[in-house]
Design a protein around this motif. Sequence first.
Motif, PDB file in Angstrom:
ATOM      1  N   ILE A  50      -2.843 -12.384  -0.170  1.00  0.00           N
ATOM      2  CA  ILE A  50      -2.343 -11.011  -0.234  1.00  0.00           C
ATOM      3  C   ILE A  50      -2.208 -10.567  -1.689  1.00  0.00           C
ATOM      4  O   ILE A  50      -2.576  -9.447  -2.052  1.00  0.00           O
ATOM      5  N   GLY A  51      -1.718 -11.456  -2.536  1.00  0.00           N
ATOM      6  CA  GLY A  51      -1.601 -11.136  -3.951  1.00  0.00           C
ATOM      7  C   GLY A  51      -2.953 -10.818  -4.570  1.00  0.00           C
ATOM      8  O   GLY A  51      -3.083  -9.875  -5.355  1.00  0.00           O
ATOM      9  N   ARG A  52      -3.966 -11.612  -4.225  1.00  0.00           N
ATOM     10  CA  ARG A  52      -5.315 -11.352  -4.754  1.00  0.00           C
ATOM     11  C   ARG A  52      -5.853 -10.025  -4.244  1.00  0.00           C
ATOM     12  O   ARG A  52      -6.524  -9.288  -4.966  1.00  0.00           O
ATOM     13  N   ALA A  53      -5.577  -9.709  -2.976  1.00  0.00           N
ATOM     14  CA  ALA A  53      -6.032  -8.432  -2.423  1.00  0.00           C
ATOM     15  C   ALA A  53      -5.397  -7.261  -3.154  1.00  0.00           C
ATOM     16  O   ALA A  53      -6.049  -6.247  -3.428  1.00  0.00           O
ATOM     17  N   LEU A  54      -4.152  -7.382  -3.515  1.00  0.00           N
ATOM     18  CA  LEU A  54      -3.509  -6.336  -4.300  1.00  0.00           C
ATOM     19  C   LEU A  54      -4.146  -6.220  -5.670  1.00  0.00           C
ATOM     20  O   LEU A  54      -4.361  -5.118  -6.178  1.00  0.00           O
ATOM     21  N   GLY A  55      -4.469  -7.361  -6.269  1.00  0.00           N
ATOM     22  CA  GLY A  55      -5.055  -7.368  -7.600  1.00  0.00           C
ATOM     23  C   GLY A  55      -6.458  -6.845  -7.642  1.00  0.00           C
ATOM     24  O   GLY A  55      -6.935  -6.424  -8.696  1.00  0.00           O
ATOM     25  N   ASP A  56      -7.163  -6.830  -6.504  1.00  0.00           N
ATOM     26  CA  ASP A  56      -8.541  -6.356  -6.468  1.00  0.00           C
ATOM     27  C   ASP A  56      -8.665  -4.872  -6.773  1.00  0.00           C
ATOM     28  O   ASP A  56      -9.751  -4.388  -7.052  1.00  0.00           O
ATOM     29  N   HIS A  57      -7.555  -4.159  -6.705  1.00  0.00           N
ATOM     30  CA  HIS A  57      -7.597  -2.717  -6.928  1.00  0.00           C
ATOM     31  C   HIS A  57      -7.377  -2.350  -8.393  1.00  0.00           C
ATOM     32  O   HIS A  57      -7.116  -1.197  -8.710  1.00  0.00           O
ATOM     33  N   GLY A  58      -7.491  -3.321  -9.280  1.00  0.00           N
ATOM     34  CA  GLY A  58      -7.242  -3.045 -10.691  1.00  0.00           C
ATOM     35  C   GLY A  58      -5.761  -3.151 -10.966  1.00  0.00           C
ATOM     36  O   GLY A  58      -5.073  -3.999 -10.413  1.00  0.00           O
ATOM     37  N   PRO A  59      -5.214  -2.291 -11.842  1.00  0.00           N
ATOM     38  CA  PRO A  59      -3.773  -2.332 -12.103  1.00  0.00           C
ATOM     39  C   PRO A  59      -3.005  -2.221 -10.788  1.00  0.00           C
ATOM     40  O   PRO A  59      -3.225  -1.307 -10.002  1.00  0.00           O
ATOM     41  N   VAL A  60      -2.120  -3.154 -10.560  1.00  0.00           N
ATOM     42  CA  VAL A  60      -1.442  -3.217  -9.276  1.00  0.00           C
ATOM     43  C   VAL A  60      -0.460  -2.071  -9.132  1.00  0.00           C
ATOM     44  O   VAL A  60       0.409  -1.867  -9.965  1.00  0.00           O
ATOM     45  N   ARG A  61      -0.625  -1.335  -8.054  1.00  0.00           N
ATOM     46  CA  ARG A  61       0.319  -0.276  -7.715  1.00  0.00           C
ATOM     47  C   ARG A  61       0.570  -0.391  -6.218  1.00  0.00           C
ATOM     48  O   ARG A  61      -0.164   0.170  -5.420  1.00  0.00           O
ATOM     49  N   VAL A  62       1.540  -1.164  -5.845  1.00  0.00           N
ATOM     50  CA  VAL A  62       1.802  -1.360  -4.432  1.00  0.00           C
ATOM     51  C   VAL A  62       2.640  -0.242  -3.844  1.00  0.00           C
ATOM     52  O   VAL A  62       2.977  -0.249  -2.670  1.00  0.00           O
ATOM     53  N   GLY A  63       2.992   0.732  -4.650  1.00  0.00           N
ATOM     54  CA  GLY A  63       3.660   1.911  -4.106  1.00  0.00           C
ATOM     55  C   GLY A  63       5.141   1.755  -3.872  1.00  0.00           C
ATOM     56  O   GLY A  63       5.738   2.582  -3.203  1.00  0.00           O
ATOM     57  N   LEU A  64       5.763   0.703  -4.368  1.00  0.00           N
ATOM     58  CA  LEU A  64       7.184   0.510  -4.132  1.00  0.00           C
ATOM     59  C   LEU A  64       7.972   1.206  -5.226  1.00  0.00           C
ATOM     60  O   LEU A  64       7.865   0.866  -6.403  1.00  0.00           O
ATOM     61  N   PRO A  65       8.795   2.191  -4.876  1.00  0.00           N
ATOM     62  CA  PRO A  65       9.587   2.893  -5.900  1.00  0.00           C
ATOM     63  C   PRO A  65      10.638   2.002  -6.487  1.00  0.00           C
ATOM     64  O   PRO A  65      11.062   1.006  -5.896  1.00  0.00           O
ATOM     65  N   ASP A  66      11.101   2.348  -7.686  1.00  0.00           N
ATOM     66  CA  ASP A  66      12.094   1.538  -8.382  1.00  0.00           C
ATOM     67  C   ASP A  66      13.374   1.358  -7.582  1.00  0.00           C
ATOM     68  O   ASP A  66      14.060   0.360  -7.690  1.00  0.00           O
ATOM     69  N   THR A  67      13.686   2.357  -6.748  1.00  0.00           N
ATOM     70  CA  THR A  67      14.924   2.251  -5.960  1.00  0.00           C
ATOM     71  C   THR A  67      14.858   1.120  -4.967  1.00  0.00           C
ATOM     72  O   THR A  67      15.878   0.626  -4.520  1.00  0.00           O
ATOM     73  N   LEU A  68      13.645   0.681  -4.600  1.00  0.00           N
ATOM     74  CA  LEU A  68      13.503  -0.432  -3.662  1.00  0.00           C
ATOM     75  C   LEU A  68      13.433  -1.765  -4.383  1.00  0.00           C
ATOM     76  O   LEU A  68      13.850  -2.780  -3.872  1.00  0.00           O
ATOM     77  N   THR A  69      12.871  -1.778  -5.576  1.00  0.00           N
ATOM     78  CA  THR A  69      12.597  -3.049  -6.218  1.00  0.00           C
ATOM     79  C   THR A  69      13.539  -3.372  -7.359  1.00  0.00           C
ATOM     80  O   THR A  69      13.518  -4.467  -7.875  1.00  0.00           O
ATOM     81  N   ALA A  70      14.356  -2.424  -7.794  1.00  0.00           N
ATOM     82  CA  ALA A  70      15.244  -2.682  -8.925  1.00  0.00           C
ATOM     83  C   ALA A  70      16.468  -3.446  -8.497  1.00  0.00           C
ATOM     84  O   ALA A  70      16.771  -3.535  -7.335  1.00  0.00           O
TER      85      ALA A  70
END
Length: 263
Positions: free
Chosen positions: A243-263
């Motif tokens: 899954i990590g590699r699949a995310l990385g295949d799109h270039g700069p990783v942008r998984v769409g998680l806002p800071d309010t979810l990940t901070a």
Amino acid sequence: MARHSNGESVFSRVARIFEGFDPEHSALTVSELSERTGIPLPSTSRMVAEMIEYGWLCRDADKRVRVGMRIWELVARAAPVNELRAAALPVMTDLLGRAGRHVHLSIRAGREVLCVERLSAPGAIPDRTTTVGGRSPLPVSAPGLVLLAHAPAGLREAVLAAPLPAIAGEPVTDPNALRRLLSEIRHTGVAHCPGILDPAVTALAVPVRAAGGSTVAALSVALPATAAIPPMVPPLRAAGARIGRALGDHGPVRVGLPDTLTA
């Protein structure tokens, strides 16, 4: 924004209406909704009627109120986890076929773990501990422990310093013991959480790391409490890495998680 006589905004009341629903209360009468939200019955009735016109709420055959399909449409179009789910679903499907166990994808939402996807295996042990959109404190589940182990140090210490809510199981509550457990999880790359939320279910979880090594999610499987753990670890680790590699295949990783979810 319009406000009621008590100073509460209309938006705040709309939010309370939506928060009145949960997996155990997916359909409510207007009176029940008024009781759960604390909004007076006449106001609840007026708001429900207007929200039904917008499609945000609906009535079922028994005249009970439910969240409307229009809300699902709006969320599905621009949900912050869409890219993460798109990368994870093929891998989760493969893992489901290989393991024959329920597979979950979770993210950290502040000090809680939030399940954003679940694939269920026919014939697998019943697992009611994890539902899509369900939340639980970080220290009481395998995906929560993984996400806590890789959270910013300041947030980790804040969680360690706060008392856990009362639950049926027996999570690690001693701060020093929990600190050692989180260190071990960072070292081994896997969390094992036996029977805290359900004595019949044990869970394994691994981190999902995006490009640059940041942990953006946890991938987990639900196993019977009596199941052998070691055979499940390698395929779970491999799936998390895929899954990590699949995310990385799109270039700069942008998984769409806002800071309010990940901070």
